[in-house]
Every structure is written in structure tokens, then in C-alpha cells.
Design a protein around this motif. Structure first.
Motif, PDB file in Angstrom:
ATOM      1  N   UNK A 151       0.808  -1.234   0.000  1.00 44.70           N
ATOM      2  CA  UNK A 151       0.000   0.000   0.000  1.00 44.70           C
ATOM      3  C   UNK A 151       0.839   1.281   0.000  1.00 44.70           C
ATOM      4  N   UNK A 152       1.579   1.529  -1.062  1.00 40.14           N
ATOM      5  CA  UNK A 152       2.453   2.697  -1.101  1.00 40.14           C
ATOM      6  C   UNK A 152       1.687   4.014  -1.099  1.00 40.14           C
ATOM      7  N   UNK A 153       0.432   3.981  -1.518  1.00 42.11           N
ATOM      8  CA  UNK A 153      -0.356   5.213  -1.515  1.00 42.11           C
ATOM      9  C   UNK A 153      -0.574   5.755  -0.108  1.00 42.11           C
ATOM     10  N   UNK A 154      -0.384   4.924   0.905  1.00 37.24           N
ATOM     11  CA  UNK A 154      -0.499   5.392   2.284  1.00 37.24           C
ATOM     12  C   UNK A 154       0.690   6.258   2.697  1.00 37.24           C
ATOM     13  N   UNK A 155       1.775   6.196   1.907  1.00 35.31           N
ATOM     14  CA  UNK A 155       3.004   6.901   2.268  1.00 35.31           C
ATOM     15  C   UNK A 155       3.481   7.894   1.211  1.00 35.31           C
ATOM     16  N   UNK A 156       3.090   7.681  -0.059  1.00 32.14           N
ATOM     17  CA  UNK A 156       3.618   8.482  -1.159  1.00 32.14           C
ATOM     18  C   UNK A 156       2.476   9.207  -1.856  1.00 32.14           C
ATOM     19  N   UNK A 157       2.566  10.537  -1.885  1.00 30.72           N
ATOM     20  CA  UNK A 157       1.577  11.333  -2.607  1.00 30.72           C
ATOM     21  C   UNK A 157       1.862  11.332  -4.098  1.00 30.72           C
ATOM     22  N   UNK A 158       0.913  11.787  -4.885  1.00 31.12           N
ATOM     23  CA  UNK A 158       1.065  11.703  -6.342  1.00 31.12           C
ATOM     24  C   UNK A 158       2.165  12.612  -6.885  1.00 31.12           C
ATOM     25  N   UNK A 159       2.589  13.624  -6.094  1.00 30.72           N
ATOM     26  CA  UNK A 159       3.658  14.516  -6.537  1.00 30.72           C
ATOM     27  C   UNK A 159       4.969  14.295  -5.777  1.00 30.72           C
ATOM     28  N   UNK A 160       4.991  13.334  -4.859  1.00 33.94           N
ATOM     29  CA  UNK A 160       6.200  13.080  -4.079  1.00 33.94           C
ATOM     30  C   UNK A 160       7.235  12.323  -4.904  1.00 33.94           C
ATOM     31  N   UNK A 161       8.504  12.538  -4.563  1.00 32.03           N
ATOM     32  CA  UNK A 161       9.561  11.738  -5.189  1.00 32.03           C
ATOM     33  C   UNK A 161       9.789  10.485  -4.354  1.00 32.03           C
ATOM     34  N   UNK A 162      10.175   9.394  -5.005  1.00 28.87           N
ATOM     35  CA  UNK A 162      10.352   8.140  -4.266  1.00 28.87           C
ATOM     36  C   UNK A 162      11.508   7.329  -4.852  1.00 28.87           C
ATOM     37  N   UNK A 163      12.738   7.787  -4.606  1.00 27.94           N
ATOM     38  CA  UNK A 163      13.912   7.026  -5.044  1.00 27.94           C
ATOM     39  C   UNK A 163      14.019   5.713  -4.281  1.00 27.94           C
ATOM     40  N   UNK A 164      14.766   4.783  -4.834  1.00 29.47           N
ATOM     41  CA  UNK A 164      14.899   3.443  -4.255  1.00 29.47           C
ATOM     42  C   UNK A 164      16.380   3.114  -4.068  1.00 29.47           C
ATOM     43  N   UNK A 165      16.733   2.586  -2.899  1.00 26.40           N
ATOM     44  CA  UNK A 165      18.087   2.070  -2.683  1.00 26.40           C
ATOM     45  C   UNK A 165      18.014   0.891  -1.727  1.00 26.40           C
ATOM     46  N   UNK A 166      19.083   0.089  -1.680  1.00 24.76           N
ATOM     47  CA  UNK A 166      19.054  -1.057  -0.781  1.00 24.76           C
ATOM     48  C   UNK A 166      20.235  -1.973  -0.988  1.00 24.76           C
ATOM     49  N   UNK A 167      20.113  -3.192  -0.470  1.00 25.77           N
ATOM     50  CA  UNK A 167      21.208  -4.154  -0.551  1.00 25.77           C
ATOM     51  C   UNK A 167      20.657  -5.580  -0.618  1.00 25.77           C
ATOM     52  N   UNK A 168      21.504  -6.474  -1.142  1.00 24.92           N
ATOM     53  CA  UNK A 168      21.163  -7.896  -1.260  1.00 24.92           C
ATOM     54  C   UNK A 168      22.307  -8.720  -0.680  1.00 24.92           C
ATOM     55  N   UNK A 169      21.969  -9.822  -0.012  1.00 23.44           N
ATOM     56  CA  UNK A 169      22.996 -10.682   0.561  1.00 23.44           C
ATOM     57  C   UNK A 169      22.498 -12.126   0.607  1.00 23.44           C
ATOM     58  N   UNK A 170      23.314 -13.023   0.091  1.00 28.61           N
ATOM     59  CA  UNK A 170      23.011 -14.458   0.128  1.00 28.61           C
ATOM     60  C   UNK A 170      21.617 -14.772  -0.438  1.00 28.61           C
ATOM     61  N   UNK A 171      21.313 -14.196  -1.588  1.00 28.69           N
ATOM     62  CA  UNK A 171      19.978 -14.352  -2.179  1.00 28.69           C
ATOM     63  C   UNK A 171      20.076 -14.633  -3.674  1.00 28.69           C
ATOM     64  N   UNK A 172      19.007 -15.228  -4.203  1.00 28.95           N
ATOM     65  CA  UNK A 172      18.924 -15.438  -5.648  1.00 28.95           C
ATOM     66  C   UNK A 172      18.950 -14.095  -6.376  1.00 28.95           C
ATOM     67  N   UNK A 173      18.289 -13.111  -5.799  1.00 29.66           N
ATOM     68  CA  UNK A 173      18.306 -11.759  -6.343  1.00 29.66           C
ATOM     69  C   UNK A 173      19.512 -11.042  -5.756  1.00 29.66           C
TER      70      UNK A 173
END
Length: 374
Positions: free
Chosen positions: A82-104
Motif C-alpha cells: 500500500x504505497x499510496x499510504x506513504x507516497x503522494x502523487x507529486x512526491x519523489x520516491x527514489x529506491x536504494x538497498x542491498x542484497x545478501x546471500x539471495x537469488x536476487x
């Protein structure tokens, strides 16, 4: 009021200390895991954790967790959140993160898939095909560990360890959150007398002084979530007022720091002033061989220098021997030393009363505690 599932990342070894702190702050469902603590609470708790936590690196909202081993599974699961609960239609929403010991395991690919899934979700909700991303920045973070995906919203913005007082530092500064954890284990009170003979830029001295005054580390900070429309702005005013109500105007605490480098001494004094505890901190140029405690009752908390080169290690071992000489075992004297050297106790000349594994960045250390009366 909405109850949020939250995540507080922290340094390895600090999880239990952070969990106890969050319970004192009245968080619900507190559970420590490796490198983080999970808890729940409303908007006030979210603001309180950001303002008051001495040990958390940041405060994140857990939007959802699920198992995924393929990009299609990742996309489909993210699109259901439910991202609409946190992000408005004009908000920016960059993505970052990490992966470890995973298929992805490709972080850029996972970033791209998650971004596309969020866009598709918001397109359906807001009935638009293009997002300007011109208003509040809502940073999406993900972690993928052993194929378990957690999607989060960062509410802190700048890391919570950045208190705002340390614009300058020495070459190997200890992190503010780690210094605070060391002070917590040493039990800082409003009448504590503290010494640090390797004070560097003054971080241990300052964190102890803030703790003695019960001054919230984030009282003067601005947090990303203060721009979020789904968080009532009044909670920030309420929680900062609450934090200030616990602050002590006058304390008998005093911290004495010293360092062999005059530039470090200058920086430590300036940092203490910026932190608002300049009157509680005294710093001078001095060599460890001349170290003396002038009070009957005092504690020492310190992070002596350590290097990875052979000559640096030999010099560190010489310092440990000197510390063992000047840190005399006397009633009402307690010593707390963090070191990555496995043989610290041998060179120091005494076995610690207690040890705790802590990480200084990526360096595994032991926190050696000497507190029993001999």
C-alpha cells in the motif's frame, strides 16, 4: 492513530542496548535481530525514536516483507504493497538497498524492478500515467537477505548518528552511536566524573555529557518525515517538548579529555561547544604516560589508537602496557576500553571483569570493562 511497524538499524553488538532504549521510550513489540531492532508505535513513537534514540542509525517504516527468488516474484509482491499510504502523487520516491546471500543479488536490477512496481501501483491508485516527483522525498529502502525481502520507508533522512556537532574530526573518529553505547554500558549519571585520555575529536566526552544532561541527541535535528503528509506535524512539536521536559538544567557531571595532538584538542573543544556542553567538557594536550585522575571517584572510557600495519600494532601494544600502568586498580575507579586487539588484556596486565563484542565500523572489537572493587 495509525500503528506503524518500524525498523531501527544499528551497529552489530548494540542491538540489545537499542532494544532496552526503545522499551524505555515506550515502543511496543520490541524485538532485537542481527543489526536491527523491530518495534511498533504510532506517529508520536516514530517522532520520539528519531528525536531521542542515541543508538539507532535511522528509523524506517516496514511497508512489507515477503519471500522472493525471481524478479517477477519481487515485482508482483511489491506492487501489492500500500504505497499510496506513504507516497503522494507529486512526491519523489527514489529506491536504494542491498542484497545478501539471495537469488536476487543485483542491487541495480532490484532497484529498477521495485521502482517500476511502485509506479504501477501508484498509477492504478492515482489514475495518472506520469509522476512529477517534485514534492516531499520519500526514500524507499529494501533489504534482501536469504531471499527474504523487506521494503521500507526512511523517516530519518540524514543518519541519526550525525548529531550536528561534529563538522570536523580526527582521522579515525568513533561513531557517535557507538560512543553512546559505550557510555551506556559504563552507566553515566548526572554526577559522573569522566576521563578519556585518547579523546580525538571528543565524541565520547560529548555523548557522555549529553547523556548526563538527558539531552535528546536529535532535539535540534530535522527529519525526512517532517515533510511527510501522512505524519501529523503536531507530533514533532509534542515530542520535542516532551524531550526537553526531561533535560536537566544543572548537573555535577564533568568530562576531562586529553590527546597528544593539539589539533584534536582544538577540534574537541569546538565540537563540545557546538553540542551545547562546552561547560561540561575540559580538554588539554597530554601524553598517556602523564595521565592522572584527580578525583576519588571517576570512570575512564576510551578508544585508544590502533593500526593494521606492524609498526602501528607494536605502538598500540606499547600504549596498552602504559595504560595498564596509569589505569591503577583503586576503589571507585572504573575503566572501559574498546580495542580490536585479541591480546589486549595480556598487554594491559589485567583480565577484564566483563567483555562485550562491539563493531567499530567493520572492525570487530571487544569492549573491556573493569569495574569491580579490588
Amino acid at each position: 492513530m495509525t500503528e506503524y511497524k518500524m525498523v531501527a538499524p544499528c551497529g552489530f553488538g548494540i542491538e540489545g542496548i537499542l532494544a532496552d532504549e526503545l522499551r524505555r521510550l515506550q515502543a511496543n513489540n520490541v524485538m532485537a535481530e542481527n543489526g536491527r531492532v523491530l518495534f511498533t508505535g504510532d506517529g508520536n513513537m516514530l517522532a520520539r525514536a528519531n528525536i531521542c534514540s542515541r543508538f539507532a542509525e535511522r528509523i524506517l517504516i516496514n511497508v512489507g516483507s515477503f519471500h522472493a527468488e525471481s524478479f517477477s516474484e519481487l515485482f508482483d509482491a511489491v506492487r501489492q504493497l500500500p504505497f499510496e499510504e506513504f507516497i503522494g502523487k507529486d512526491d519523489s520516491f527514489p529506491v536504494k538497498g542491498w542484497c545478501l546471500n539471495s537469488q536476487l543479488h543485483s542491487v541495480p536490477d532490484c532497484q529498477s524492478i521495485i521502482k517500476k512496481a511502485v509506479v504501477e501501483r501508484l498509477k492504478t491508485v492515482y489514475k495518472i500515467d506520469w509522476f512529477s516527483e517534485t514534492k516531499a522525498k520519500v526514500q524507499i529502502q529494501f533489504s534482501i537477505m536469504k531471499n527474504q525481502v523487506t521494503i521500507m520507508i526512511d523517516t530519518s533522512g540524514m543518519g541519526l548518528h550525525k548529531r550536528g556537532y561534529r563538522e570536523k574530526s580526527n582521522l579515525a573518529p568513533i561513531k557517535e552511536t557507538l560512543a553512546a553505547a559505550m557510555c551506556d554500558q559504563a552507566r553515566i549519571f548526572s554526577d559522573t566524573i569522566l576521563y578519556d585520555p585518547f579523546c580525538g575529536s571528543g565524541t565520547i566526552l560529548i555523548e557522555a555529557a549529553l547523556m548526563a544532561k538527558k539531552k535528546a541527541p536529535g532535539i535540534n535535528s530535522f527529519f525526512a518525515a517532517q515533510r511527510f503528509p501522512f505524519i501529523d506535524r503536531r507530533v514533532w512539536i509534542e515530542e520535542k517538548e516532551r524531550a526537553r521536559s526531561f533535560e536537566l538544567d544543572r548537573v555535577d557531571f564533568h568530562a576531562y579529555g586529553s590527546d597528544i595532538d593539539p589539533e584534536c584538542v582544538k577540534i574537541a573543544r569546538e565540537n563540545a561547544r557546538k553540542a551545547g556542553v562546552g561547560e561540561l567538557v575540559s580538554v588539554e594536550v597530554a601524553d598517556i604516560k602523564d595521565f592522572k585522575i584527580c578525583q576519588d571517584r571517576a570512570i575512564v572510557i576510551t578508544n585508544p589508537p590502533y593500526g593494521e600495519r606492524l609498526l602501528d600494532i607494536a605502538e598500540s601494544e606499547r600504549l596498552y602496557k602504559e595504560m595498564g600502568r596509569v589505569f591503577s586498580a583503586q576503589p571507585n575507579r572504573k575503566y572501559f576500553v574498546i580495542s580490536p586487539h585479541d591480546q589486549f588484556e595480556e598487554f594491559f596486565g589485567r583480565c577484564a571483569d566483563k567483555r562485550r563484542k562491539l563493531y567499530n565500523g567493520m572492525i570487530k572489537c571487544q569492549y573491556y570493562m573493569y569495574f569491580r572493587q579490588k
